[in-house]
Scaffold this active site. Structure first.
Site, short mmCIF file in Angstrom:
data_model
loop_
_atom_site.label_atom_id
_atom_site.label_comp_id
_atom_site.label_asym_id
_atom_site.label_seq_id
_atom_site.Cartn_x
_atom_site.Cartn_y
_atom_site.Cartn_z
N GLU A 89 -40.01 -3.17 23.20
CA GLU A 89 -39.75 -4.11 24.30
C GLU A 89 -40.86 -4.02 25.35
OE1 GLU A 89 -35.75 -2.81 25.03
OE2 GLU A 89 -35.16 -3.64 23.08
N GLY A 141 -31.27 -3.94 18.30
CA GLY A 141 -30.29 -4.78 18.98
C GLY A 141 -29.80 -5.95 18.15
N HIS A 148 -42.22 1.68 23.59
CA HIS A 148 -41.07 0.97 23.02
C HIS A 148 -41.47 -0.48 22.73
CE1 HIS A 148 -37.18 -0.92 22.59
NE2 HIS A 148 -36.72 0.29 22.31
N ASN A 188 -31.36 5.52 24.68
CA ASN A 188 -32.21 4.67 25.51
C ASN A 188 -31.31 3.63 26.19
OD1 ASN A 188 -34.07 2.93 26.58
ND2 ASN A 188 -34.88 2.21 24.62
N TRP A 189 -31.03 3.86 27.44
CA TRP A 189 -30.08 2.98 28.14
C TRP A 189 -30.70 1.63 28.48
CZ3 TRP A 189 -26.78 6.10 32.25
CH2 TRP A 189 -26.11 7.14 31.60
N LYS A 190 -32.01 1.51 28.39
CA LYS A 190 -32.70 0.26 28.76
C LYS A 190 -32.29 -0.15 30.18
CE LYS A 190 -33.01 -0.73 23.89
NZ LYS A 190 -33.09 -1.69 22.81
N GLY A 221 -29.94 2.67 21.19
CA GLY A 221 -29.87 1.75 22.31
C GLY A 221 -28.42 1.43 22.64
N GLY A 222 -27.95 0.30 22.15
CA GLY A 222 -26.61 -0.20 22.49
C GLY A 222 -25.51 0.84 22.39
N SER A 274 -30.24 -0.32 15.81
CA SER A 274 -28.83 -0.56 15.42
C SER A 274 -28.16 0.64 14.77
CB SER A 274 -28.73 -1.81 14.54
OG SER A 274 -29.17 -2.95 15.24
N GLU A 283 -38.99 2.52 14.93
CA GLU A 283 -38.00 1.50 15.26
C GLU A 283 -38.50 0.15 14.76
OE1 GLU A 283 -35.42 2.88 18.80
OE2 GLU A 283 -37.16 1.84 19.60
P1 PGA Z 1 -30.44 -0.49 19.45
O1 PGA Z 1 -31.79 -0.14 20.22
O2 PGA Z 1 -29.80 0.79 19.03
O3 PGA Z 1 -29.61 -1.26 20.45
O4 PGA Z 1 -30.82 -1.34 18.26
C1 PGA Z 1 -32.62 0.91 19.81
C2 PGA Z 1 -33.81 1.02 20.72
O5 PGA Z 1 -34.37 -0.01 21.11
O6 PGA Z 1 -34.24 2.13 21.11
#
Ligand code: PGA
Length: 252
Positions: free
Chosen positions: A97, A173, A95, A9-11, A234-235, A213, A167
């Site tokens: 967010e 994050g 998600h 997930n590149w956000k 994500g990251g 994470s 999640e």
């Molecule tokens: P993260 O994000 O790996 O940076 O914690 C995961 C996500 O939100 O899908």
């Protein structure tokens, strides 16, 4: 045997040029394997380029969101039909967010999940509790109602194209991962929740990803748990070497 999935997930990261660079790096590094499905979800504007670059390479391209309507006066939104028209048939929905910063409600997510089903799109549906909810011992209730509210009106056959991503919000994050046992405990609970509603066969077949994470250093241990079928990353999906290492961890 459930095939594992590693989804990036590149956000809101990567310009068009950076997208090209990262995809080319991934194509050089990744060693495709039948045991693992790999997905990336770049921002909307970079999806056509991603599809073009990956047409002969087994990485699927997903969107990070979509609207529930087919078209209309919804400024700034993108529909399922628009995604399908450029060759994107996978979408991340719900998600945390989106829920937290864009006020996505259970009702909206129910409509989006229904639209994904109607349009035969794969729906990577995210659930997860906040830290306060876990501390209050409500994490199972929260996750159960997130699933029930958005997905339980769907017929059994819809689940052929549903992947659940657990999640925990406190792990996204933050560098703070759920322990492999905490992930396993919740994944088992999600499977049991689905078994009660739709039966054991469906519960055994559905893929449940862990997200929050996940890094090269912890992926193998998390993925080794029996109810963890891969990860939503994500990251660490923004660096080709890290993402490749996580894909490798899912193969073993
Ligand atoms: P993260 O994000 O790996 O940076 O914690 C995961 C996500 O939100 O899908």
């Amino acid at each position: 045997m459930r095939t594992k999935i590693v989804a990036g997930n590149w956000k809101m990261n990567k310009t068009l040029q950076e997208t090209v660079t990262l995809i080319n790096e991934l194509k050089n590094l990744l060693n495709p394997h039948n045991n693992v499905e790999v997905i990336i979800a770049p921002p909307f504007v970079n999806l056509p380029k991603a599809v073009e670059l990956l047409q002969d390479f087994p990485i699927k391209v997903a969107a990070q969101n979509m609207h529930f309507a087919d078209s209309g006066a919804y400024t700034g939104e993108v529909s399922a039909g628009m995604l399908k028209a450029i060759g994107v048939d996978t979408v991340i929905l719900g998600h945390s967010e989106r829920r937290a910063y864009f006020n996505e409600t259970a009702d909206m997510l129910q409509k989006k999940a229904h639209k994904a089903y109607e349009k035969s799109m794969t729906n990577i549906f995210c659930v997860g509790e906040k830290l306060k909810e876990r501390e209050a011992g409500k994490h199972f209730d929260v996750v159960e109602s997130q699933i029930a509210d958005a997905l339980f009106q769907l017929p059994l056959q819809a689940y052929k194209k549903i992947v659940i991503a657990y999640e925990p919000v406190w792990a996204i994050g933050t560098g703070q991962t759920a322990t492999p046992d905490q992930a396993q405990e919740m994944h088992r609970f999600i499977r049991e929740t689905l078994a009660k509603k739709y039966g054991r066969d469906l519960a055994n077949a559905i893929r449940i990803l862990y997200g929050g994470s996940v890094k090269p250093g912890n992926a193998a241990e998390i993925f080794s748990k029996p109810d963890v079928d891969g990860g939503l990353i994500g990251g660490a999906s923004l660096k080709a070497q890290d993402f490749n290492a996580i894909v490798e961890a899912a193969k073993s």
